[in-house]
Structure formats: structure tokens, C-alpha cells
Write a protein that holds these residues in place. Structure first.
Motif: not given
Length: 246
Positions: A23, A27-28, A30-32, A34-35, A97, A101, A224, A228
Motif C-alpha cells: 500500500r 501510494n508513492k 501514484y503520489g509521484t 500526480s506531482v 525523482q 520531474y 510512476a 504517467y
């Protein structure tokens, strides 16, 4: 999927640890992702605003949309994807990361023209449709007991075909070919959304027992990136199909 079932039979405590870690890992991911999505759309919106002033194309707009620089901007995201994929093992998780970005910002530059081509309302509508479809496909990929790992080779071949067809159509400018590419593209990236989600899950379960936090950190970033790309491509193809032009 067999690996997943094998790990769950180890015992109640171990199963709970795997579930909790999975989990957190998802979450990491989907969070990454989303950013990255936020960076992309913020960059696209900001750049489109600088490219047009009082209804006229600015010098920046001329450079990024009409000069030879547009080819560099168009293919720069591909270079980032291939570079990150090839060098991920030599990077730290923090560096990977940052590269992700940076890639998201470059993708925003590449996508900025959609705000000049399509109406704001249609962009929002297609974004919401894509979000709903993506969420449903990703949930199915995560929860299904069916092993869909066999889809991978077929879907990747489809992506390569789409890239080749899209490059050819840059010169042909055929509406019929663009429509066919968009329809097939939606189906391919819908399948990839489910496939990539399941792969992220099974990869985590296969490596969780080793407790390699650095590997898991980089795996979350690559997961991610894959999701993405699935979302962005599905969004672009749906926008080409259903977007209202200015």
C-alpha cells in the motif's frame, strides 16, 4: 501472480507486512505520478500563456511552435524516457525523482500547444474522462486475479507501431490516419494502464522480502513514469478524438 500467492502463505504477520508495504509503495507511485502530472499541466498552461499575447503569437511562440526548435521540443520527452530507463540503475532514488520531474516539465513544454488548439472546456472534459478511465483500469489491474503479464510484448509492439505511424503522418497530414492512430492509441494505453499497474504490484511483491529500500524507491519512480505515460498518451489520443478546437 504465483509469487504473490506464495508470499501470502508464509504467515499472518508476513502477509500483513507485505500488504502494508505494498500500500505504501503504490501510494508513492501514484503520489509521484500526480506531482508529475501537476508539473506538466502547470508548465503547459504557463508556456501557452507566454506564447500568445493579445491574440498574437509572441517571439517565444514563434520559436517553440514554428521554428526548427519545435522538433527538438517534440522529441525531447522521448530522450528523457530512454535516458531515465537506461541509467536508472546508476542513479540514486533522489536523482531519478529529480529527472522524472524535469521530464514532466519538458513534457509540459511539448504539450503547451493544446491550450492554443483546443478549448479550455474540452481539455477539462477530456481530462476528467481520462482520469475516470485511468482509475478504473488501474484498479482492475491491481485487483484482478488474472495474470495479464502476457499482454506486455503485444502492447509494446503496438506502441512502436503508433510511434512510427505518427512520425509518418507528420508528413502526410492525413485526417483518416490520425483518427485511426488515436482510436488504436486509446486501446493500447488502456491495456498498458492495467498491465503496468499489475506489474508494479508483482514486482514489489517479488522484491519486498529483500528489504532493498533503494531499489524500491527507484522502482516506485519507474512505476510512476510508466503510469504517467499511460495517462498522458490516453489523454492526448482522447483529446484528438473528442476535443473541440478553438
Amino acid at each position: 501472480m504465483a509469487q504473490y500467492e506464495a508470499i501470502r502463505t508464509v504467515g499472518g504477520v508476513r502477509t500483513a507486512e507485505i500488504d502494508e508495504g505494498l500500500r505504501a509503495h503504490m501510494n508513492k507511485v501514484y503520489g509521484t505520478m500526480s506531482v508529475g502530472m501537476f508539473i506538466t499541466f502547470a508548465a503547459a498552461w504557463a508556456i501557452s500563456g507566454l506564447a500568445v499575447s493579445n491574440g498574437q503569437i509572441t517571439a517565444l511562440g514563434e520559436a517553440i511552435y514554428f521554428s526548427p526548435l519545435r522538433w527538438v521540443i517534440m522529441f525531447a520527452p522521448l530522450a528523457f524516457v530512454f535516458g531515465l530507463s537506461a541509467m536508472i540503475n546508476r542513479m540514486s532514488a533522489a536523482t531519478a525523482q529529480f529527472v522524472f520531474y524535469s521530464f514532466a516539465a519538458v513534457m509540459g513544454l511539448s504539450l503547451s500547444s493544446i491550450f492554443l488548439i483546443y478549448t479550455g472546456v474540452s481539455i477539462i472534459q477530456v481530462f476528467l474522462i481520462t482520469s475516470i478511465a485511468f482509475a478504473g483500469l488501474s484498479i482492475w489491474g491491481y485487483t484482478t486475479k488474472k495474470d495479464i503479464s502476457g499482454w506486455g510484448s503485444f502492447l509494446i509492439m503496438g506502441v512502436i507501431g503508433l510511434i512510427v505511424a505518427s512520425i509518418v503522418n507528420l508528413f502526410m497530414q492525413s485526417e483518416a490516419i490520425m483518427y485511426a492512430i488515436s482510436m488504436i492509441g486509446v486501446l493500447i494505453f488502456a491495456g498498458l494502464t492495467a498491465y503496468d499497474t499489475q506489474k508494479i504490484k508483482t514486482d514489489y511483491i517479488a522484491h519486498a522480502a529483500h528489504g532493498d529500500s533503494e531499489w524500491l524507491g527507484k522502482a516506485a519512480i519507474m512505476g510512476a513514469l510508466n503510469l504517467y505515460l499511460d495517462f498522458i498518451n490516453m489523454f492526448i489520443f482522447l483529446l484528438q478524438l473528442f476535443g473541440s478546437r478553438e
